[in-house]
Design an enzyme around this catalytic site. Structure first.
Site, PDB file in Angstrom:
ATOM      1  CG  LEU A   1      -2.042  -1.057   1.232  1.00 25.52           C
ATOM      2  CD1 LEU A   1      -2.855  -0.945   2.519  1.00 25.52           C
ATOM      3  CD2 LEU A   1      -2.956  -0.915   0.025  1.00 25.52           C
TER       4      LEU A   1
ATOM      5  CG  ASP B   1      13.910   0.228  12.540  1.00 31.60           C
ATOM      6  OD1 ASP B   1      12.673   0.280  12.731  1.00 31.60           O
ATOM      7  OD2 ASP B   1      14.650  -0.584  13.131  1.00 31.60           O
TER       8      ASP B   1
ATOM      9  CG  ASN C   1       1.715   1.834   4.494  1.00 33.71           C
ATOM     10  OD1 ASN C   1       0.638   1.240   4.420  1.00 33.71           O
ATOM     11  ND2 ASN C   1       2.826   1.364   3.945  1.00 33.71           N
TER      12      ASN C   1
ATOM     13  CB  SER D   1      -6.071   1.191  11.543  1.00 33.81           C
ATOM     14  OG  SER D   1      -6.385   0.276  12.553  1.00 33.81           O
TER      15      SER D   1
ATOM     16  CE1 TYR E   1      -1.297  -6.028  11.421  1.00 31.37           C
ATOM     17  CE2 TYR E   1      -3.630  -6.611  11.435  1.00 31.37           C
ATOM     18  CZ  TYR E   1      -2.570  -5.924  10.871  1.00 31.37           C
ATOM     19  OH  TYR E   1      -2.793  -5.125   9.771  1.00 31.37           O
TER      20      TYR E   1
ATOM     21  CE  LYS F   1      -1.973  -2.186  11.810  1.00 29.30           C
ATOM     22  NZ  LYS F   1      -1.220  -1.084  11.155  1.00 29.30           N
TER      23      LYS F   1
ATOM     24  CB  THR G   1       0.341  -5.853   0.269  1.00 29.28           C
ATOM     25  OG1 THR G   1      -0.163  -6.442   1.484  1.00 29.28           O
ATOM     26  CG2 THR G   1      -0.630  -4.758  -0.181  1.00 29.28           C
TER      27      THR G   1
END
Length: 281
Positions: free
Chosen positions: A17, A59, A86, A137, A151, A155, A186
């Protein structure tokens, strides 16, 4: 390049993305600072747009380096207008399976990386009179799902921070939008890492794999980029934007189920509160 050309700062710009956002911004005549740990994949774009693309290695979990690179970006182009947080990764596994190092690694990139970038860019956006910060997100922030608990946690944390940030910086003309994408082609899944599996969850893993195989909907990143271009072109952008029909339906389904549960337990909830004078003093 027109006088109204915007300056973007995109993290995770080398692929997926982030790459799509970078290409769309350049196609619109804007300038882009694209950052990633490895920016070699941006060489071709850099040759096409030598004056409008600045690729910098970064980073985002290194807070000091984040501030340094943001400063270099502003030094090069004079200001920032659109910042896209992102950069992120997916570390899958059941909650019980995560080691401390694995859990911290997931939070470091998805939450703390976005936090450091947000802290670094806000002073520059404020100084220039405003801007737009996009926090990428996930559908994982709409609810916790088996095998993506950490994960989702990262978020959820990102969204909680971003809601507060939006309220704090609105008076400076800075807008914040939480972008919640569904599935896109992706390398998020192919480059993801996983915990050491415990056999007790084997049956659940098989069920999940079957469910995902039947219900997965993935789209071209370009479609997400088209939506983001409309978003940054809006005078009144929303605090949240869902990307994709699947994630849109999931969001409404989760919200309905939560409201139904709250309503079913309304009596208990209300009984747990009753104003009384301060018992201390």
């Amino acid at each position: 390049m027109t006088a109204s050309a915007r300056v973007w700062f995109v993290t995770g710009a080398s692929r997926g993305l982030g790459r799509a956002f970078t290409e769309a911004a350049l196609a619109a005549g804007d300038r882009v600072v694209g950052v990633a740990r490895d920016v070699s994949t941006l060489d071709g774009l850099g040759q096409q747009h030598p004056e409008r693309l600045l690729a910098l290695s970064l980073d985002v979990t290194d807070r000091e380096k984040v501030f340094e690179v943001v400063g270099r970006a502003v030094e090069r182009f004079g200001r920032l207008d659109v910042v896209v947080n992102n950069a992120g990764s997916l570390f899958s596994g059941m909650v019980e399976e995560f080691t401390e190092a694995e859990a911290r690694a997931q939070m470091e990139l998805n939450f703390f990386g976005a936090l450091w970038v947000s802290q670094a860019v806000v002073p520059h956006l404020r100084e220039s009179g405003g801007g737009h910060l996009l926090q990428v997100s996930s559908i994982g922030a709409l609810g916790g799902f088996a095998s993506t608990g950490l994960y989702s946690a990262s978020k959820f944390a990102l969204e909680g921070m971003s809601e507060a940030l939006a309220a704090e910086v609105a008076r400076f003309g800075i807008k914040v939008t939480i972008v919640q994408p569904g599935g896109y082609w992706t390398d998020l899944y192919t480059s993801s890492r996983a915990t050491e599996p415990k056999a007790v969850y084997d049956e659940l893993r098989e069920e999940l794999q079957e469910m995902w195989a039947e219900g997965s909907v993935d789209s071209e990143p370009r479609l997400a980029a088209d939506a983001v271009m409309k978003l940054v072109g809006s005078d009144e952008p929303p605090l949240r934007l869902l990307l994709g029909s699947m994630v849109y339906d999931v969001a409404f389904d989760i919200s309905r189920r939560r409201m139904e549960t709250w309503a079913a337990w309304e009596e208990t909830s209300r009984a747990a509160e009753k104003a009384v004078p301060n018992p201390v003093g």
